[in-house]
Write a protein that holds these residues in place. Sequence first.
Motif, short mmCIF file in Angstrom:
data_model
loop_
_atom_site.label_atom_id
_atom_site.label_comp_id
_atom_site.label_asym_id
_atom_site.label_seq_id
_atom_site.Cartn_x
_atom_site.Cartn_y
_atom_site.Cartn_z
N GLY A 131 0.79 -1.22 0.00
CA GLY A 131 0.00 0.00 0.00
C GLY A 131 0.83 1.27 0.00
O GLY A 131 0.30 2.38 -0.05
N TRP A 132 2.14 1.16 0.03
CA TRP A 132 3.01 2.33 0.06
C TRP A 132 3.18 2.92 -1.33
O TRP A 132 3.22 2.23 -2.34
CB TRP A 132 4.39 1.98 0.59
CG TRP A 132 4.41 1.64 2.05
CD1 TRP A 132 3.35 1.50 2.91
CD2 TRP A 132 5.57 1.35 2.84
NE1 TRP A 132 3.77 1.16 4.16
CE2 TRP A 132 5.14 1.07 4.17
CE3 TRP A 132 6.93 1.32 2.56
CZ2 TRP A 132 6.03 0.76 5.18
CZ3 TRP A 132 7.81 1.00 3.59
CH2 TRP A 132 7.35 0.74 4.87
N ALA A 133 3.31 4.22 -1.40
CA ALA A 133 3.54 4.88 -2.70
C ALA A 133 5.02 5.18 -2.85
O ALA A 133 5.74 5.35 -1.92
CB ALA A 133 2.75 6.19 -2.75
#
Length: 122
Positions: free
Chosen positions: A120-122
């Motif tokens: 879920g990290w950008a």
Amino acid sequence: MERGALHGVRVVPNGIPISHLFFADDSVLFCDATVDDTQGVRDILNTYAAGSGQGINMTKNSIYYGSKVKKRDKKIIERTLNIQSKVGFGKYLGLQSDFGYSKKAIFEDVEERIETRMEGWA
């Protein structure tokens, strides 16, 4: 250990024995499954309680045995310490803390959880 009341465990044959591990307010004590070592642990806990003024709640504690400890010896140890045995320690700080588990299996779970969070990290 200096008085011979507690022997700890050795990770390697000629290594220094480990008698305890501390983390925050948790403790793990290591000893031989003998009456002498058990009495040493009991004396250490009683000395701590007397010196600190803190009571030790034995219902929140557990004991874990090696595979070679006889059933009769387990009963004596549990009676001496007034403690119940459990099958393994379960998880502690998110890691499987049972000594018999495969390190590979333990850290595969950690790796999987990290990868899941990182998706879920950008």
